[in-house]
Design a protein around this motif. Structure first.
Motif, mmCIF file in Angstrom:
data_model
loop_
_atom_site.group_PDB
_atom_site.id
_atom_site.type_symbol
_atom_site.label_atom_id
_atom_site.label_comp_id
_atom_site.label_asym_id
_atom_site.label_seq_id
_atom_site.Cartn_x
_atom_site.Cartn_y
_atom_site.Cartn_z
ATOM 1 N N TRP A 1 0.842 -1.209 0.000
ATOM 2 C CA TRP A 1 0.000 0.000 0.000
ATOM 3 C C TRP A 1 0.871 1.251 0.000
ATOM 4 C CZ3 TRP A 1 -0.808 4.354 2.836
ATOM 5 C CH2 TRP A 1 -2.021 5.034 2.641
ATOM 6 N N ARG B 1 1.029 4.197 -2.687
ATOM 7 C CA ARG B 1 0.792 5.571 -2.244
ATOM 8 C C ARG B 1 1.926 6.493 -2.681
ATOM 9 N NH1 ARG B 1 3.281 9.571 0.238
ATOM 10 N NH2 ARG B 1 4.143 8.165 1.802
ATOM 11 N N ASN C 1 -6.422 -0.426 4.102
ATOM 12 C CA ASN C 1 -7.018 0.484 3.130
ATOM 13 C C ASN C 1 -6.762 1.908 3.618
ATOM 14 O OD1 ASN C 1 -9.071 1.178 5.051
ATOM 15 N ND2 ASN C 1 -10.283 -0.608 4.398
ATOM 16 N N GLU C 2 -7.189 2.881 2.844
ATOM 17 C CA GLU C 2 -6.850 4.264 3.171
ATOM 18 C C GLU C 2 -7.389 4.702 4.530
ATOM 19 O OE1 GLU C 2 -6.759 8.725 1.217
ATOM 20 O OE2 GLU C 2 -7.473 7.024 0.038
ATOM 21 N N THR D 1 -6.416 13.424 1.370
ATOM 22 C CA THR D 1 -6.447 11.974 1.219
ATOM 23 C C THR D 1 -5.135 11.473 0.626
ATOM 24 O OG1 THR D 1 -7.413 12.129 -0.995
ATOM 25 C CG2 THR D 1 -8.930 11.985 0.878
ATOM 26 N N PHE D 2 -4.813 10.225 0.956
ATOM 27 C CA PHE D 2 -3.616 9.611 0.397
ATOM 28 C C PHE D 2 -3.778 9.363 -1.106
ATOM 29 C CE2 PHE D 2 -3.276 7.938 4.854
ATOM 30 C CZ PHE D 2 -2.060 8.518 5.171
ATOM 31 N N SER E 1 -6.755 3.559 -2.557
ATOM 32 C CA SER E 1 -7.923 2.858 -2.019
ATOM 33 C C SER E 1 -7.512 1.806 -0.994
ATOM 34 C CB SER E 1 -8.711 2.215 -3.148
ATOM 35 O OG SER E 1 -7.926 1.250 -3.803
#
Length: 237
Positions: free
Chosen positions: A35, A39, A128-129, A233-234, A237
């Motif tokens: 992740w 990102r 997840n985010e 937000t990053f 998802s």
């Protein structure tokens, strides 16, 4: 050599991390790292996609960001470091210091993500985010994340300084055959990969400064809970 003594300490710390003996934690850490890589690529897409920066971007994501490739390197280094005194004749201290700092940076990245993974395992949450944001805030290691960014910057500038010295660069290149003959190729290749990644760059600062600036902004926003709202937000998802 001080650099090699430091390297041994870094590796000892790495092998003491609990995920090596915990399959569930290991799996969660891999999810967190995957992740994070997504990102980072999303956050810095404009920087990473420039042709001159692609080797450097790959170096960050595969060499300085842990994962299975780093674990293989750590296993190889554990085997060769007991014979490390031979390295005194193979490479300059400054090159070994750059390599040692790079390995330290990779281990710190693993440790910080491990803490997120431990929180997610304890909370029985998927990666997840939304959950990563909660994990970042619960673990609350903003200062440690800032240290991580400073360390990455230092690795880049140290490596760039070595690369721009003709004498040091020549000595390192001449050491390749001997390094391979004595089975020191993992450490040599780790350092050499950094040199090759930076070679296309007109200035390493053009890459590392915007990267670090953006990462520090994200750290500040993630940990700013004063207004009770979510940070930027990053984008993952």
């Amino acid at each position: 050599m001080a650099a090699l003594a430091d390297l041994q300490q870094h590796l000892t710390r790495f092998w003491a991390l609990p995920y090596h003996e915990d399959l569930a934690l290991d799996a969660k850490l891999k999810d967190v790292q995957s992740w994070q890589q997504t990102r980072i690529k999303h956050t810095h897409s404009d920087l990473f996609e420039q042709p001159k920066n692609q080797l450097m971007a790959d170096y960050f994501l595969t060499q300085l960001y842990g994962g299975d490739e780093f674990k293989l390197l750590a296993k190889q280094l554990a085997r060769i470091l007991p014979k490390a005194q031979k390295l005194e004749r193979l490479a300059k201290e400054s090159a070994l210091e750059a390599g040692s700092m790079g390995i330290q940076a990779a281990i710190l990245a693993i440790e910080l993500d491990l803490h997120l993974a431990q929180w997610l395992v304890a909370a029985a949450l998927p990666v997840n985010e939304e959950n990563m944001l909660a994990a970042y805030r619960a673990v609350d290691e903003a200062d440690e994340r800032r240290v991580q960014i400073r360390n990455l910057k230092e690795v880049c500038y140290r490596t760039d300084k070595h690369l721009n010295s003709f004498m040091l660069k020549k000595a390192f290149a001449l050491a390749k055959g001997t390094a391979y003959r004595y089975n020191f190729q993992p450490l040599y290749d780790f350092i050499d990969t950094g040199f090759k990644a930076m070679k296309p760059l007109k200035s390493v600062s053009d890459f590392i400064e915007p990267f670090c600036e953006r990462e520090l902004i994200i750290i500040d926003q993630v940990h700013d809970t004063d207004n009770g709202g979510k940070p930027m937000t990053f984008g993952v998802s």
